[in-house]
Design a protein around this motif. Structure first.
Motif, short mmCIF file in Angstrom:
data_model
loop_
_atom_site.label_atom_id
_atom_site.label_comp_id
_atom_site.label_asym_id
_atom_site.label_seq_id
_atom_site.Cartn_x
_atom_site.Cartn_y
_atom_site.Cartn_z
N ALA A 1 14.55 8.85 3.66
CA ALA A 1 14.48 7.76 2.68
C ALA A 1 14.40 6.41 3.38
CB ALA A 1 15.71 7.83 1.77
N GLY A 2 15.19 6.24 4.44
CA GLY A 2 15.14 4.99 5.19
C GLY A 2 13.80 4.80 5.88
N GLY A 3 13.24 5.88 6.39
CA GLY A 3 11.93 5.79 7.04
C GLY A 3 10.83 5.40 6.07
N LEU A 4 10.87 5.97 4.87
CA LEU A 4 9.88 5.62 3.85
C LEU A 4 10.02 4.15 3.43
CD1 LEU A 4 9.97 8.83 1.62
CD2 LEU A 4 8.28 8.19 3.36
N LEU B 1 21.73 3.40 16.79
CA LEU B 1 20.99 4.63 17.09
C LEU B 1 21.75 5.51 18.08
CD1 LEU B 1 17.31 3.32 17.33
CD2 LEU B 1 18.34 4.67 15.49
N LEU B 2 22.37 4.90 19.07
CA LEU B 2 23.16 5.68 20.01
C LEU B 2 24.36 6.30 19.30
CD1 LEU B 2 23.70 6.60 22.94
CD2 LEU B 2 25.09 4.55 23.22
N ALA B 3 25.03 5.52 18.45
CA ALA B 3 26.20 6.01 17.72
C ALA B 3 25.84 7.20 16.83
CB ALA B 3 26.81 4.89 16.88
N LEU B 4 24.63 7.21 16.29
CA LEU B 4 24.20 8.32 15.43
C LEU B 4 23.72 9.52 16.24
CD1 LEU B 4 22.24 6.27 12.75
CD2 LEU B 4 24.44 7.41 12.43
N SER B 5 23.51 9.32 17.53
CA SER B 5 22.96 10.38 18.38
C SER B 5 24.03 11.19 19.10
CB SER B 5 21.99 9.78 19.42
OG SER B 5 20.91 9.12 18.79
N ILE B 6 25.24 10.64 19.23
CA ILE B 6 26.29 11.34 19.96
C ILE B 6 27.26 12.00 18.96
CG2 ILE B 6 26.11 9.63 21.80
CD1 ILE B 6 28.88 8.64 20.97
N PRO B 7 28.01 12.99 19.40
CA PRO B 7 28.97 13.64 18.49
C PRO B 7 29.94 12.64 17.88
CG PRO B 7 28.72 14.92 20.51
CD PRO B 7 27.97 13.64 20.73
N ALA C 1 11.57 10.54 14.45
CA ALA C 1 10.25 10.23 13.92
C ALA C 1 10.15 8.81 13.38
CB ALA C 1 9.88 11.23 12.83
N PHE C 2 11.19 8.34 12.70
CA PHE C 2 11.11 7.05 12.01
C PHE C 2 11.84 5.92 12.73
CE2 PHE C 2 10.27 10.07 8.58
CZ PHE C 2 9.16 9.49 7.97
N PHE C 3 12.85 6.23 13.53
CA PHE C 3 13.68 5.17 14.09
C PHE C 3 13.67 5.07 15.61
CE2 PHE C 3 15.49 6.14 9.94
CZ PHE C 3 15.69 4.87 9.40
N ILE C 4 13.36 6.15 16.31
CA ILE C 4 13.44 6.13 17.77
C ILE C 4 12.07 5.91 18.41
CG2 ILE C 4 14.02 7.50 19.82
CD1 ILE C 4 16.26 8.79 18.19
N ILE C 5 11.11 6.76 18.09
CA ILE C 5 9.80 6.61 18.74
C ILE C 5 9.03 5.42 18.20
CG2 ILE C 5 9.67 9.07 19.21
CD1 ILE C 5 7.66 9.35 16.96
N THR C 6 9.49 4.82 17.12
CA THR C 6 8.80 3.65 16.55
C THR C 6 9.24 2.33 17.18
OG1 THR C 6 10.44 3.64 14.76
CG2 THR C 6 8.35 4.75 14.32
N ASP C 7 10.06 2.40 18.22
CA ASP C 7 10.44 1.18 18.94
C ASP C 7 9.17 0.44 19.36
OD1 ASP C 7 11.71 -0.74 20.56
OD2 ASP C 7 11.53 0.54 22.32
N PRO C 8 8.95 -0.79 18.89
CA PRO C 8 7.67 -1.46 19.12
C PRO C 8 7.41 -1.85 20.57
CG PRO C 8 9.23 -2.97 18.11
CD PRO C 8 9.87 -1.62 18.10
N VAL C 9 8.45 -1.89 21.39
CA VAL C 9 8.28 -2.33 22.78
C VAL C 9 7.90 -1.17 23.69
CG1 VAL C 9 9.39 -3.44 24.76
CG2 VAL C 9 9.94 -4.19 22.43
N SER C 10 8.57 -0.04 23.55
CA SER C 10 8.37 1.07 24.47
C SER C 10 7.34 2.09 23.97
CB SER C 10 9.70 1.78 24.74
OG SER C 10 10.28 2.25 23.53
N ALA C 11 6.73 1.85 22.81
CA ALA C 11 5.71 2.75 22.27
C ALA C 11 4.33 2.13 22.47
CB ALA C 11 5.97 3.00 20.78
N PRO C 12 3.27 2.91 22.36
CA PRO C 12 1.91 2.37 22.48
C PRO C 12 1.60 1.37 21.38
CG PRO C 12 1.90 4.76 22.74
CD PRO C 12 3.27 4.38 22.24
N PRO D 1 5.38 8.57 13.00
CA PRO D 1 6.13 9.63 12.32
C PRO D 1 5.26 10.79 11.86
CG PRO D 1 6.02 7.65 10.96
CD PRO D 1 5.54 7.27 12.31
N VAL D 2 4.05 10.51 11.37
CA VAL D 2 3.18 11.58 10.91
C VAL D 2 2.72 12.45 12.08
CG1 VAL D 2 0.92 12.10 9.90
CG2 VAL D 2 2.40 10.40 8.83
N ALA D 3 2.34 11.82 13.19
CA ALA D 3 1.90 12.57 14.36
C ALA D 3 3.03 13.44 14.90
CB ALA D 3 1.40 11.62 15.44
N PHE D 4 4.23 12.88 14.97
CA PHE D 4 5.37 13.62 15.51
C PHE D 4 5.74 14.80 14.62
CE2 PHE D 4 9.93 14.44 15.57
CZ PHE D 4 10.15 14.70 16.92
#
Length: 339
Positions: free
Chosen positions: A218-221, A81-87, A272-283, A234-237
């Motif tokens: 596609a990966g999120g679905l 996720l970090l590798a995909l987030s930086i240039p 929406a699908f890969f970052i905020i869905t972290d099961p530990v740091s999300a509600p 993802p829907v809320a975001f």
């Protein structure tokens, strides 16, 4: 009488869940390589090796068994996720440093997997963005738009030693992101319609980013189908980001981009699908997840439109991570039989 209580059985292991998350990222990564070249693969490889070495060293220091923690796959998800987030053409040491920061300050400082208060990947990204803003906001343009169609070998040279290339070649390979470009040009009193005629823009978002975001979608679905994540986040975001961006666009279409632009340009789909869905740091509660996703979307848009940074995902996620205990406490469902 045989006990047939409705216990959960055959729950997937952490390693299986993390493997499916990594598999879900592959469509987006493949399209990323198609649009921008091999730079992202180098970032992923460097991040993967770094996370294994860093976690092994920390676990050895903590006198914990190395093998089960390394094989659970959580570190690799953070690294990818970090590798995909930086240039993708950032210097090699950026991804190595960022990965180390993720694992130390985002994960093991709190006790390891299951104890981290913040999303580890966003911790590393935010530190890099604050510390090296010039590097972190200078992205590669799509390969087919490069002057002379710069090849992948030049990308490797940029990553490992930019001095090997001329300034003209470097300038031909990189530019600001569409989000950053719009914000900069608006300060020069350029109308939005004129700004979006630049070659870095596509049909509704950044050129090439639209295709990559479809890969992430596609990966999120796939993760929704496999029940790795629930629909709430993802829907809320995405719905909140769409509606709030639409309101701004209606108020001033010459200043504020369309809602589809905000969804298909930046890291919105990845978030929406890969970052905020972290099961530990999300509600953990369904209502809490909805409020969490809505809050992040609003902050992302506010930072994009009025903040000093072109992208606000990392800061929005980390701020809402702080609010998770409060969100969970306020959204606990009523216990059956209690008023």
């Amino acid at each position: 009488m045989e006990n047939r209580s409705p216990y959960v059985v055959n729950a997937p292991s952490i390693s299986i869940i993390m493997l499916k998350v990594l598999l879900a990222l592959i469509p987006g990564i493949a399209l990323y390589v198609y649009v921008f070249g091999l730079g992202v693969i180098i970032n992923i490889l460097l991040a993967s090796v770094t996370v294994i070495l860093t976690e092994s060293a920390i676990l050895a220091i903590r006198k914990l068994p190395i093998k089960p923690f390394i094989l659970d796959g959580s570190g690799l998800v953070t690294a990818w996720l970090l590798a995909l987030s930086i240039p993708s053409i950032a210097p090699w040491w950026i991804i190595i440093l960022g990965t180390i920061l993720c694992i130390i300050f985002g994960k093991h400082l709190y006790g390891g997997l299951g104890y981290n208060l913040f999303n580890p990947a966003m911790v590393g990204y935010a530190i890099l963005l604050i510390s090296f803003p010039s590097i972190m906001t200078h992205w590669q343009i799509p390969s087919n738009l490069m002057i002379g169609h710069t090849d992948w070998l030049d990308q490797i040279k940029v990553i490992f030693n930019s001095n090997l290339l001329s300034k003209e070649t470097l300038d031909a390979m990189s530019s600001a992101t569409p989000l950053d470009y719009i914000k900069t040009q608006l300060t020069l009193n350029q109308p939005l319609a004129t700004i979006q005629q630049d070659k870095i823009f596509g049909f509704v978002g950044g050129r090439g980013l639209e295709l990559i975001n479809l890969g992430y979608l596609a990966g999120g679905l796939y993760m929704l189908k496999e029940k790795i994540i629930s629909w709430h986040l993802p829907v809320a975001f995405l719905s909140t980001l769409f509606v709030s961006a639409l309101l701004f666009n209606i108020i001033s279409p010459d200043t504020f981009a369309s809602p589809l632009f905000h969804i298909m340009s930046g890291g919105s789909i990845l978030c929406a699908f890969f970052i905020i869905t972290d099961p530990v740091s999300a509600p953990t509660t369904p209502k809490g997840k909805i409020y969490f996703g809505m809050g992040i979307a609003l902050l992302v848009l506010i930072i994009r439109l009025f903040g000093g940074y072109p992208e606000g995902i990392a800061f929005a996620v980390l701020f809402l991570n702080i609010c998770v205990p409060l969100i969970d406490s306020l959204t606990q469902p009523r216990i059956f039989g209690h008023k």
